[in-house]
Design an enzyme around this catalytic site. Sequence first.
Site, short mmCIF file in Angstrom:
data_model
loop_
_atom_site.label_atom_id
_atom_site.label_comp_id
_atom_site.label_asym_id
_atom_site.label_seq_id
_atom_site.Cartn_x
_atom_site.Cartn_y
_atom_site.Cartn_z
N LEU A 136 0.82 -1.22 0.00
CA LEU A 136 0.00 0.00 0.00
C LEU A 136 0.85 1.26 0.00
O LEU A 136 1.93 1.31 0.59
CB LEU A 136 -0.91 -0.02 1.23
CG LEU A 136 -1.81 -1.25 1.35
CD1 LEU A 136 -2.69 -1.16 2.59
CD2 LEU A 136 -2.66 -1.46 0.10
N HIS A 160 -3.53 4.19 -2.23
CA HIS A 160 -4.49 3.31 -1.55
C HIS A 160 -5.12 4.02 -0.34
O HIS A 160 -6.31 3.86 -0.07
CB HIS A 160 -3.79 2.04 -1.05
CG HIS A 160 -3.25 1.17 -2.13
ND1 HIS A 160 -1.90 1.07 -2.40
CD2 HIS A 160 -3.87 0.35 -3.01
CE1 HIS A 160 -1.72 0.22 -3.39
NE2 HIS A 160 -2.89 -0.23 -3.78
#
Length: 284
Positions: free
Chosen positions: A33, A37
Amino acid sequence: MKTVTTVAAVREQVRAWRAQGLRIAFVPTMGNLHAGHISLLAAARHRGDRVIASIFVNPLQFGPGEDFGRYPRTLEADRKLLEDAHCDLLFAPTVEELYGDNGSQRTLVSVRGLSEILCGEFRPGHFDGVATVVAKLFGIVAPDVAVFGEKDFQQFMVIRLMVRDLAMPVEVVGAPTVRAPDGLALSSRNGYLSAAERARAPAMHQALLAAVQKLADGERDYAAIQREGWQALERAGMKPDYFAIRSALDLSAADTHSHELVVLTAARLGGARLIDNLRVSVPR
Ligand code: PAF
């Protein structure tokens, strides 16, 4: 944040939240991530009372010779980021949990037409893999709303069409692309770039900006604009797959009657395949 790895555990938690009348927002990811994200998580937070994220590197959407094996798996760091982003539940299943042993997943979801153009031409089967896993995750999580990044604009359109065609009771929301200060769209695959390649990568955003500027200025020679975009990528040492001006409504070829346009591109740079897009409304 609770982390679960089984379908049964997700369903149990979702049932409990639904019994309290809570609205569920969902962010499917493949992990590794980054700030892109996290922006999806923030959008989900605004739209739901509880936020569920999934992390699953989906073998179905990788072709032979693609980066499934080396795709970065960073679960512990991801968990920390999700906690900080106030995610309520992380679903991190194994391949066996989702697809069973020996490839016992027989059902594929295919959004015909839209899945075979642009990235689909260069990654055959990719969007069937995406649509199948997203349909399956929607079946497990049963979210009210799901958030996807618009950097993957074709993926976003494929999912929206799937949801419409299969009458899935999910609202699909797009969130704007998050960029590095030099314009490069954030992506887990940027990690494959060497320092020298990373320095050249913003040329993709610049090529898109130049194309969008021409369209906004009223230029209508799409072939010439596409050719110039392609050449700009090549000058930066990239190997373009496509540089295309399309209708933003359905990704069909843009004609002089199209006013909502999107310029999309994909290119290889070293060991990475980069994609990006920009939308533009052109004067009538
Ligand atoms: O965009 C991604 O990360 C993936 O394609 C998705 C939507 C999580 C499906 O595996």
